[in-house]
Motif scaffolding. Structure first.
Motif, short mmCIF file in Angstrom:
data_model
loop_
_atom_site.label_atom_id
_atom_site.label_comp_id
_atom_site.label_asym_id
_atom_site.label_seq_id
_atom_site.Cartn_x
_atom_site.Cartn_y
_atom_site.Cartn_z
N ILE A 37 -0.45 45.44 -42.97
CA ILE A 37 -1.04 46.77 -43.05
C ILE A 37 -2.48 46.66 -42.56
O ILE A 37 -3.29 45.93 -43.15
N GLY A 38 -2.78 47.34 -41.47
CA GLY A 38 -4.11 47.29 -40.89
C GLY A 38 -4.98 48.43 -41.41
O GLY A 38 -4.53 49.57 -41.49
N GLY A 39 -6.22 48.13 -41.74
CA GLY A 39 -7.14 49.14 -42.25
C GLY A 39 -7.62 50.09 -41.16
O GLY A 39 -7.44 49.83 -39.96
N ILE A 40 -8.22 51.19 -41.58
CA ILE A 40 -8.72 52.21 -40.67
C ILE A 40 -9.62 51.59 -39.59
O ILE A 40 -10.44 50.72 -39.86
N MET A 63 -10.23 55.34 -45.66
CA MET A 63 -10.84 54.06 -46.03
C MET A 63 -10.30 53.60 -47.37
O MET A 63 -10.09 54.40 -48.27
N GLY A 64 -10.08 52.31 -47.51
CA GLY A 64 -9.78 51.74 -48.82
C GLY A 64 -8.32 51.81 -49.25
O GLY A 64 -8.00 51.39 -50.36
N LEU A 85 -5.08 43.93 -44.06
CA LEU A 85 -6.28 43.60 -43.28
C LEU A 85 -7.28 44.73 -43.50
O LEU A 85 -7.06 45.86 -43.04
N GLU A 86 -8.37 44.45 -44.18
CA GLU A 86 -9.29 45.53 -44.57
C GLU A 86 -10.72 45.19 -44.21
O GLU A 86 -11.15 44.04 -44.33
N GLY A 87 -11.47 46.18 -43.78
CA GLY A 87 -12.90 46.01 -43.51
C GLY A 87 -13.71 45.98 -44.80
O GLY A 87 -13.28 46.51 -45.83
N ASP A 88 -14.89 45.36 -44.72
CA ASP A 88 -15.74 45.27 -45.93
C ASP A 88 -16.13 46.65 -46.45
O ASP A 88 -16.09 46.91 -47.65
N GLY A 89 -16.48 47.56 -45.54
CA GLY A 89 -16.89 48.89 -45.99
C GLY A 89 -15.76 49.63 -46.68
O GLY A 89 -15.97 50.29 -47.71
N SER A 90 -14.57 49.50 -46.15
CA SER A 90 -13.41 50.17 -46.75
C SER A 90 -13.07 49.56 -48.10
O SER A 90 -12.76 50.29 -49.05
N LEU A 91 -13.13 48.24 -48.21
CA LEU A 91 -12.87 47.61 -49.51
C LEU A 91 -13.91 48.07 -50.53
O LEU A 91 -13.58 48.38 -51.68
N MET A 93 -15.30 50.77 -50.80
CA MET A 93 -15.01 52.13 -51.25
C MET A 93 -13.90 52.17 -52.30
O MET A 93 -13.71 53.17 -52.96
N GLN A 94 -13.17 51.08 -52.45
CA GLN A 94 -11.97 51.11 -53.31
C GLN A 94 -11.84 49.80 -54.08
O GLN A 94 -10.77 49.22 -54.18
#
Ligand code: TPP
Length: 207
Positions: A37-40, A63-64, A85-91, A93-94
């Motif tokens: 699962i790929g993040g935004i 995000m998140g 697979l998640e970006g730091d900013g998105s993580l 947020m959640q």
């Protein structure tokens, strides 16, 4: 446990790597129709560019939600490994999802965090992980003991291989550079969902 040999590596001394390179390294290790699962934004874009597997899901807009979706897949299909697979900013947020992952503790879940220290795709505003917050320390504090910074590319490969043995949940954080993603996904959420559901074997027929 995947933390042992990387215990001395923190955000400050992990090598800065490249997201597309690491995404290709990850996908190269997938042999069992694992769900990814790929993040935004960039996480999905580089996943798309690494080869469009039917078991890939590309998050659009939110995000998140990458880790919560991967957690749901891991619980629904315990025989299949699920990777977020998640970006730091998105993580950031959640963050609460890390506590939920630790509490549910699916062995078949791996979280990979791409930490470039910025909300890159919206103009590179700095995230808290660029200065004050250590995402691996947060994950460990949330109860995900198998959490580690990847020291370099070889260490990333080794951490991924260990995580895919279903000893999770595991979290691997990688410091990455500010290179843009190499492609963009189709922006058709219905098609993305349908393809993914067929890839997971829960939807038959064409469409
Ligand atoms: C709730 C919400 N707020 C803001 C946005 C706008 N937005 C889309 S992607 C993004 C940055 C994502 O940062 P990160 O997850 O670190 O990935 P990067 O862009 O650095 O690869 C932002 C702020 C959004 N889509 N949803």
């Amino acid at each position: 446990m995947i933390t042992k040999s990387t215990g001395a590596i923190g955000a400050h001394n992990a090598k800065v790597m490249n997201r597309f390179d690491l995404t290709k390294r990850l996908v190269g290790q997938l042999k069992r129709e694992e769900a990814v699962i790929g993040g935004i934004g960039n996480a999905s874009f580089d996943l798309w560019a690494s080869g469009q597997r039917p078991q890939n899901f590309y998050m659009l807009g939110s995000m998140g939600l990458t880790i919560p979706i991967a957690l749901g897949v891991a619980i629904a299909q315990p025989q299949r490994h699920a990777i977020a697979l998640e970006g730091d900013g998105s993580l950031l947020m959640q963050l609460g999802c890390l506590a939920t992952v630790a509490e549910r503790a699916p062995k078949n879940l791996t979280i990979i965090v791409w930490d470039n220290g910025v909300y890159q795709i919206t103009g590179a505003q700095p995230t808290a992980s660029a200065s004050t917050s250590d995402l691996v320390a947060i994950a460990r504090g949330s109860g995900i003991a198998n959490s580690a910074w990847a020291a370099d590319e070889d260490d990333f490969d080794r951490l991924v291989a260990a995580a895919l043995k279903d000893g999770g949940p595991s979290l691997i954080a990688a410091r990455i550079d500010n290179k843009p993603a190499v492609a963009t996904t189709d922006r058709d959420p219905v098609q993305i969902r349908e393809r993914f559901m067929r890839g997971l074997g829960v939807r038959g027929g064409p469409g």
